[in-house]
Write a protein that holds these residues in place. Sequence first.
Motif, PDB file in Angstrom:
ATOM      1  N   MET A  92       0.842  -1.193   0.000  1.00  0.00           N
ATOM      2  CA  MET A  92       0.000   0.000   0.000  1.00  0.00           C
ATOM      3  C   MET A  92       0.882   1.250   0.000  1.00  0.00           C
ATOM      4  N   THR A  93       0.558   2.194  -0.858  1.00  0.00           N
ATOM      5  CA  THR A  93       1.340   3.419  -0.956  1.00  0.00           C
ATOM      6  C   THR A  93       1.108   4.292   0.269  1.00  0.00           C
ATOM      7  N   GLU A  94       2.182   4.828   0.803  1.00  0.00           N
ATOM      8  CA  GLU A  94       2.050   5.709   1.961  1.00  0.00           C
ATOM      9  C   GLU A  94       1.398   7.026   1.558  1.00  0.00           C
ATOM     10  N   GLN A  95       0.497   7.521   2.415  1.00  0.00           N
ATOM     11  CA  GLN A  95      -0.179   8.785   2.133  1.00  0.00           C
ATOM     12  C   GLN A  95       0.691   9.989   2.497  1.00  0.00           C
ATOM     13  N   TYR A  96       1.615   9.790   3.424  1.00  0.00           N
ATOM     14  CA  TYR A  96       2.537  10.860   3.795  1.00  0.00           C
ATOM     15  C   TYR A  96       3.867  10.226   4.183  1.00  0.00           C
ATOM     16  N   VAL A  97       4.904  11.025   4.201  1.00  0.00           N
ATOM     17  CA  VAL A  97       6.258  10.526   4.372  1.00  0.00           C
ATOM     18  C   VAL A  97       6.437   9.839   5.728  1.00  0.00           C
ATOM     19  N   PHE A  98       7.096   8.670   5.724  1.00  0.00           N
ATOM     20  CA  PHE A  98       7.336   7.865   6.913  1.00  0.00           C
ATOM     21  C   PHE A  98       6.037   7.580   7.680  1.00  0.00           C
ATOM     22  N   GLU A  99       4.985   7.270   6.930  1.00  0.00           N
ATOM     23  CA  GLU A  99       3.671   7.056   7.547  1.00  0.00           C
ATOM     24  C   GLU A  99       3.702   5.916   8.566  1.00  0.00           C
ATOM     25  N   GLN A 100       4.291   4.786   8.220  1.00  0.00           N
ATOM     26  CA  GLN A 100       4.302   3.636   9.130  1.00  0.00           C
ATOM     27  C   GLN A 100       5.014   3.975  10.433  1.00  0.00           C
ATOM     28  N   GLU A 101       6.175   4.622  10.336  1.00  0.00           N
ATOM     29  CA  GLU A 101       6.942   4.984  11.536  1.00  0.00           C
ATOM     30  C   GLU A 101       6.198   6.006  12.385  1.00  0.00           C
ATOM     31  N   GLY A 125      -2.414  12.164  24.748  1.00  0.00           N
ATOM     32  CA  GLY A 125      -1.631  11.136  24.083  1.00  0.00           C
ATOM     33  C   GLY A 125      -2.330  10.445  22.923  1.00  0.00           C
ATOM     34  N   LYS A 126      -3.565  10.851  22.604  1.00  0.00           N
ATOM     35  CA  LYS A 126      -4.328  10.193  21.534  1.00  0.00           C
ATOM     36  C   LYS A 126      -4.043  10.883  20.198  1.00  0.00           C
ATOM     37  N   LEU A 127      -2.881  10.599  19.641  1.00  0.00           N
ATOM     38  CA  LEU A 127      -2.460  11.201  18.386  1.00  0.00           C
ATOM     39  C   LEU A 127      -2.657  10.224  17.236  1.00  0.00           C
ATOM     40  N   ASP A 128      -2.752  10.772  16.017  1.00  0.00           N
ATOM     41  CA  ASP A 128      -2.656   9.920  14.836  1.00  0.00           C
ATOM     42  C   ASP A 128      -1.335  10.218  14.129  1.00  0.00           C
ATOM     43  N   GLY A 129      -1.020   9.409  13.136  1.00  0.00           N
ATOM     44  CA  GLY A 129       0.284   9.529  12.496  1.00  0.00           C
ATOM     45  C   GLY A 129       0.555  10.889  11.893  1.00  0.00           C
ATOM     46  N   ALA A 130      -0.492  11.545  11.357  1.00  0.00           N
ATOM     47  CA  ALA A 130      -0.302  12.845  10.718  1.00  0.00           C
ATOM     48  C   ALA A 130       0.059  13.936  11.718  1.00  0.00           C
ATOM     49  N   GLN A 131      -0.230  13.705  12.997  1.00  0.00           N
ATOM     50  CA  GLN A 131       0.140  14.683  14.029  1.00  0.00           C
ATOM     51  C   GLN A 131       1.579  14.530  14.500  1.00  0.00           C
ATOM     52  N   ILE A 132       2.222  13.438  14.123  1.00  0.00           N
ATOM     53  CA  ILE A 132       3.640  13.279  14.441  1.00  0.00           C
ATOM     54  C   ILE A 132       4.439  14.128  13.459  1.00  0.00           C
ATOM     55  N   LEU A 133       5.262  14.986  13.974  1.00  0.00           N
ATOM     56  CA  LEU A 133       5.967  15.969  13.154  1.00  0.00           C
ATOM     57  C   LEU A 133       7.204  15.362  12.510  1.00  0.00           C
ATOM     58  N   LEU A 134       7.550  15.894  11.360  1.00  0.00           N
ATOM     59  CA  LEU A 134       8.780  15.525  10.673  1.00  0.00           C
ATOM     60  C   LEU A 134       9.714  16.720  10.704  1.00  0.00           C
ATOM     61  N   VAL A 135      10.938  16.490  11.183  1.00  0.00           N
ATOM     62  CA  VAL A 135      11.906  17.566  11.398  1.00  0.00           C
ATOM     63  C   VAL A 135      13.213  17.219  10.691  1.00  0.00           C
ATOM     64  N   ASP A 136      13.785  18.200  10.025  1.00  0.00           N
ATOM     65  CA  ASP A 136      15.119  18.039   9.453  1.00  0.00           C
ATOM     66  C   ASP A 136      16.121  18.131  10.602  1.00  0.00           C
ATOM     67  N   LEU A 137      16.852  17.045  10.873  1.00  0.00           N
ATOM     68  CA  LEU A 137      17.743  17.024  12.035  1.00  0.00           C
ATOM     69  C   LEU A 137      18.876  18.035  11.901  1.00  0.00           C
ATOM     70  N   GLU A 138      19.317  18.272  10.692  1.00  0.00           N
ATOM     71  CA  GLU A 138      20.429  19.207  10.482  1.00  0.00           C
ATOM     72  C   GLU A 138      20.040  20.646  10.806  1.00  0.00           C
ATOM     73  N   THR A 139      18.833  21.052  10.410  1.00  0.00           N
ATOM     74  CA  THR A 139      18.409  22.442  10.597  1.00  0.00           C
ATOM     75  C   THR A 139      17.494  22.636  11.803  1.00  0.00           C
ATOM     76  N   GLY A 140      16.880  21.545  12.274  1.00  0.00           N
ATOM     77  CA  GLY A 140      15.926  21.643  13.369  1.00  0.00           C
ATOM     78  C   GLY A 140      14.582  22.198  12.955  1.00  0.00           C
ATOM     79  N   LYS A 141      14.321  22.293  11.645  1.00  0.00           N
ATOM     80  CA  LYS A 141      13.077  22.880  11.160  1.00  0.00           C
ATOM     81  C   LYS A 141      12.029  21.806  10.878  1.00  0.00           C
ATOM     82  N   GLN A 142      10.785  22.104  11.242  1.00  0.00           N
ATOM     83  CA  GLN A 142       9.656  21.228  10.950  1.00  0.00           C
ATOM     84  C   GLN A 142       9.328  21.300   9.473  1.00  0.00           C
ATOM     85  N   ILE A 143       9.206  20.149   8.818  1.00  0.00           N
ATOM     86  CA  ILE A 143       8.880  20.147   7.392  1.00  0.00           C
ATOM     87  C   ILE A 143       7.573  19.421   7.084  1.00  0.00           C
ATOM     88  N   ASP A 144       6.961  18.779   8.060  1.00  0.00           N
ATOM     89  CA  ASP A 144       5.674  18.121   7.836  1.00  0.00           C
ATOM     90  C   ASP A 144       5.035  17.819   9.181  1.00  0.00           C
TER      91      ASP A 144
END
Length: 240
Positions: free
Chosen positions: A1-10, A71-90
């Motif tokens: 199944m294609t992921e709907q957003y980046v690193f969806e499973q994780e 604590g009742k989050l879904d996957g889309a609420q988990i943020l994606l951050v560039d570790l090098e810059t510390g900026k949120q990208i998703d």
Amino acid sequence: MTEQYVFEQERRDLAMICREMFNRKNTNVAGGNISVKITAPKNMDYGVVHIKKNHDYIIMTPTMMSESWYGKLDGAQILLVDLETGKQIDGVGRLTREINMHIEAYKANSGIKCVYHSHAEESMFWATIGQDMPNVTEITSDTMTLKKIKCLPYQPACSKELADEVHKNLVDIGDDAIENIFLLNSHGVLITCTDLHEATRILETVEWNAKIAYQQTVFKGLGLLDGYKSCGRKTDAFLN
């Protein structure tokens, strides 16, 4: 199944861990935050989100994880951050102010893949008195290299000083940092590990240890024990 957003499973897995963290009272409504480092296996494009091969990112819980969502989050609420810059990208939500502590932990040792901070109930007793926790239960003694669970000197929550204190102490213990737990004075616990689920196991076992060590401390004070006991022997040396 294609992921709907980046690193969806994780991200869905981290959201599940957050629900369990709150439901099992391993943090409280005052906070807690978890991040996981992911090195991108390939170039990926998800709309405006561009992922670079072999680049390091972290997925991380948003601010107000406990206060607003219990604590009742879904996957889309988990943020994606560039570790090098510390900026949120998703991700839906905002970065916690404790992002600096997480980044400094990852900088301390490249082997760290998970940073797990909580206000765990039993461990908070030791953190609030600013004392190292005796390591008395068999499972913590056998499966962790720790002789005691160290309490770091007090630094204000979310401060650069706290992030720097964490970084320094992780560097000081070398490769032991890839499976470690510190008490944060008056602020909770900080686990660094190679795996999110392993970090969760460490917290669970240390919480049991915290309760039993407290009970042994009471018995010592009452004169019913002549020292901390573990694995059939006195373990007072663990506090030295």
